[in-house]
Design an enzyme around this catalytic site. Structure first.
Site, PDB file in Angstrom:
ATOM      1  N   TYR A 176      19.072  -3.998  47.882  1.00  0.00           N
ATOM      2  CA  TYR A 176      19.267  -2.612  47.404  1.00  0.00           C
ATOM      3  C   TYR A 176      18.926  -2.513  45.914  1.00  0.00           C
ATOM      4  O   TYR A 176      18.533  -1.451  45.411  1.00  0.00           O
ATOM      5  CB  TYR A 176      20.704  -2.159  47.694  1.00  0.00           C
ATOM      6  CG  TYR A 176      20.866  -0.655  47.757  1.00  0.00           C
ATOM      7  CD1 TYR A 176      20.164   0.111  48.680  1.00  0.00           C
ATOM      8  CD2 TYR A 176      21.723  -0.001  46.880  1.00  0.00           C
ATOM      9  CE1 TYR A 176      20.313   1.486  48.729  1.00  0.00           C
ATOM     10  CE2 TYR A 176      21.885   1.379  46.930  1.00  0.00           C
ATOM     11  CZ  TYR A 176      21.174   2.113  47.857  1.00  0.00           C
ATOM     12  OH  TYR A 176      21.327   3.484  47.901  1.00  0.00           O
ATOM     13  N   LYS A 183      22.585   4.128  41.685  1.00  0.00           N
ATOM     14  CA  LYS A 183      23.754   4.771  42.321  1.00  0.00           C
ATOM     15  C   LYS A 183      24.986   4.630  41.432  1.00  0.00           C
ATOM     16  O   LYS A 183      25.829   5.540  41.379  1.00  0.00           O
ATOM     17  CB  LYS A 183      24.025   4.178  43.707  1.00  0.00           C
ATOM     18  CG  LYS A 183      22.984   4.539  44.760  1.00  0.00           C
ATOM     19  CD  LYS A 183      22.871   6.032  45.007  1.00  0.00           C
ATOM     20  CE  LYS A 183      22.029   6.363  46.228  1.00  0.00           C
ATOM     21  NZ  LYS A 183      21.658   7.785  46.295  1.00  0.00           N
TER      22      LYS A 183
HETATM   23  P1  NAD Z   1      15.677  11.150  53.290  1.00  0.00           P
HETATM   24  O1  NAD Z   1      14.423  10.384  53.110  1.00  0.00           O
HETATM   25  O2  NAD Z   1      15.779  12.026  54.457  1.00  0.00           O
HETATM   26  O3  NAD Z   1      16.016  11.992  51.975  1.00  0.00           O
HETATM   27  C1  NAD Z   1      15.641  11.584  50.692  1.00  0.00           C
HETATM   28  C2  NAD Z   1      15.132  12.834  50.004  1.00  0.00           C
HETATM   29  O4  NAD Z   1      14.816  12.569  48.630  1.00  0.00           O
HETATM   30  C3  NAD Z   1      13.868  13.382  50.649  1.00  0.00           C
HETATM   31  O5  NAD Z   1      14.066  14.720  51.035  1.00  0.00           O
HETATM   32  C4  NAD Z   1      12.836  13.301  49.542  1.00  0.00           C
HETATM   33  O6  NAD Z   1      11.893  14.347  49.605  1.00  0.00           O
HETATM   34  C5  NAD Z   1      13.735  13.415  48.338  1.00  0.00           C
HETATM   35  N1  NAD Z   1      13.052  13.010  47.108  1.00  0.00           N
HETATM   36  C6  NAD Z   1      12.600  11.787  46.751  1.00  0.00           C
HETATM   37  N2  NAD Z   1      11.963  11.871  45.561  1.00  0.00           N
HETATM   38  C7  NAD Z   1      12.020  13.173  45.163  1.00  0.00           C
HETATM   39  C8  NAD Z   1      11.535  13.894  44.044  1.00  0.00           C
HETATM   40  N3  NAD Z   1      10.846  13.297  43.062  1.00  0.00           N
HETATM   41  N4  NAD Z   1      11.779  15.220  43.987  1.00  0.00           N
HETATM   42  C9  NAD Z   1      12.460  15.850  44.972  1.00  0.00           C
HETATM   43  N5  NAD Z   1      12.952  15.226  46.040  1.00  0.00           N
HETATM   44  C10 NAD Z   1      12.720  13.898  46.147  1.00  0.00           C
HETATM   45  O7  NAD Z   1      16.842  10.038  53.310  1.00  0.00           O
HETATM   46  P2  NAD Z   1      18.425  10.153  53.304  1.00  0.00           P
HETATM   47  O8  NAD Z   1      18.897   8.832  53.775  1.00  0.00           O
HETATM   48  O9  NAD Z   1      18.865  11.391  53.983  1.00  0.00           O
HETATM   49  O10 NAD Z   1      18.749  10.213  51.745  1.00  0.00           O
HETATM   50  C11 NAD Z   1      19.521  11.237  51.164  1.00  0.00           C
HETATM   51  C12 NAD Z   1      20.510  10.655  50.164  1.00  0.00           C
HETATM   52  O11 NAD Z   1      21.489   9.888  50.876  1.00  0.00           O
HETATM   53  C13 NAD Z   1      19.898   9.708  49.131  1.00  0.00           C
HETATM   54  O12 NAD Z   1      20.543   9.902  47.892  1.00  0.00           O
HETATM   55  C14 NAD Z   1      20.269   8.349  49.692  1.00  0.00           C
HETATM   56  O13 NAD Z   1      20.311   7.329  48.713  1.00  0.00           O
HETATM   57  C15 NAD Z   1      21.646   8.657  50.217  1.00  0.00           C
HETATM   58  N6  NAD Z   1      22.209   7.681  51.154  1.00  0.00           N
HETATM   59  C16 NAD Z   1      21.529   7.332  52.265  1.00  0.00           C
HETATM   60  C17 NAD Z   1      22.064   6.390  53.136  1.00  0.00           C
HETATM   61  C18 NAD Z   1      21.319   5.969  54.353  1.00  0.00           C
HETATM   62  O14 NAD Z   1      21.633   4.895  54.892  1.00  0.00           O
HETATM   63  N7  NAD Z   1      20.366   6.717  54.833  1.00  0.00           N
HETATM   64  C19 NAD Z   1      23.333   5.827  52.855  1.00  0.00           C
HETATM   65  C20 NAD Z   1      24.014   6.233  51.702  1.00  0.00           C
HETATM   66  C21 NAD Z   1      23.451   7.161  50.854  1.00  0.00           C
END
Ligand code: NAD
Length: 276
Positions: A176, A183
């Site tokens: 990570y 984060k």
């Molecule tokens: P996802 O890929 O669906 O969403 C990530 C989003 O970030 C996308 O919509 C992408 O367009 C956007 N993004 C990236 N760079 C960008 C930029 N420069 N400008 C605007 N938007 C931008 O994936 P997700 O897993 O739904 O991620 C959403 C959040 O949840 C993130 O912060 C991720 O770290 C967090 N998260 C995810 C998990 C997991 O296991 N999926 C666990 C904990 C936290």
């Protein structure tokens, strides 16, 4: 849908959790890229509770995805472009929300990015550029959005901000790497922002989600192994769903969490509290 067909993957249940709870409220969702996006699950829960929503998409490539999800189900929602590294685009989002709705009650920040090559091997190989990029998109963007949203929250008499984080910001999680450091920055940012905006009745909270298979998660080396390990190691012996995260977001966006700010709630089937 019968109980028998309700699995942890059910995608429709959140829509009827609390009809009218958020009627008259306006929210903006940053981070829908695909139907698996956590932001989309949150949007469905908030919309199902009566909230009017605005959506942003990152670049033309994702516009189609966002429109295909939003337009058939949430007619009349504002859909605008926003690369969060660009202050002018961030400002334009809130200008358009002001023009259309005249206020903002909820901001959902569900955005993160790091180059794939930074998410493997030793953390110490993180490049200066990779470090800056991950922090700009995944952490600083919350501060940029909050600043731009402030006048709209004032028009609503207060509001709430919800951001998405992960355990890798508190503990070392293999591969990570720089995202974990970003984060940690995000989680500390939300506390400082909660302090700044507390007097204005704006609450700022985070949800630390367990692993969910999304586009962003695919970039993390060994993600399937993490999913399998979770089933073995969590108290609940399973992974969580995006709808479960959405349920917590609904609580954080509602008056039910009125006294809660600067908090990070773990939605991870209990994994964060386990020792041996
Ligand atoms: P996802 O890929 O669906 O969403 C990530 C989003 O970030 C996308 O919509 C992408 O367009 C956007 N993004 C990236 N760079 C960008 C930029 N420069 N400008 C605007 N938007 C931008 O994936 P997700 O897993 O739904 O991620 C959403 C959040 O949840 C993130 O912060 C991720 O770290 C967090 N998260 C995810 C998990 C997991 O296991 N999926 C666990 C904990 C936290």
């Amino acid at each position: 849908m019968t109980t028998a067909t309700l699995t942890p993957d059910a995608t429709t249940q959140t829509e009827s959790w609390a009809p009218n709870l958020l009627k008259g409220k306006v929210g903006v969702i940053f981070g829908v890229a695909h139907k698996t996006s956590i932001a989309w699950a949150i949007a469905k829960a908030l919309h199902g509770a009566g909230m009017q929503l605005a959506f942003t998409y990152q670049g033309e490539r994702l516009e189609k995805n966002v429109r295909e999800l939003v337009e058939p189900t949430m007619e009349g929602s504002l859909i605008v472009p926003c690369d969060v590294t660009d202050d002018a685009q961030v400002a334009a989002v809130f200008k358009q929300i002001d023009d259309k709705y005249g206020k903002l009650d909820t901001l959902v920040h569900s955005v993160a990015f790091s180059k794939k090559e930074e998410l493997q091997g030793e953390y110490m190989n993180t490049t200066r550029e990779g470090f800056a990029l991950a922090h700009d998109i995944s952490a600083y963007s919350l501060t940029a959005m909050t600043k731009a949203a402030r006048p709209l929250f004032a028009k609503a008499g207060g509001g709430n901000i919800i951001t998405m984080t992960y355990l890798g910001g508190e503990r070392v999680v293999q591969n990570y790497n720089v995202m974990g450091v970003a984060k940690a920055s995000l989680e500390m940012s939300l506390r400082y922002l909660a302090k700044d905006l507390g007097p204005e009745n704006v609450r700022v909270n985070g949800i630390s989600a367990g692993p969910i298979k999304t586009l962003a998660a695919r970039g993390i080396t060994g993600f399937s192994t993490i999913l399998n390990k979770m089933e073995e190691l969590t108290p609940m012996q399973r992974n969580i769903t995006a709808d479960e995260v959405a349920g917590t977001a609904l609580y954080l966006a509602s008056p039910m969490s009125g006294g809660v700010t600067g908090e990070v709630i773990h939605v991870d089937a209990g994994f964060h509290m386990m020792g041996f």
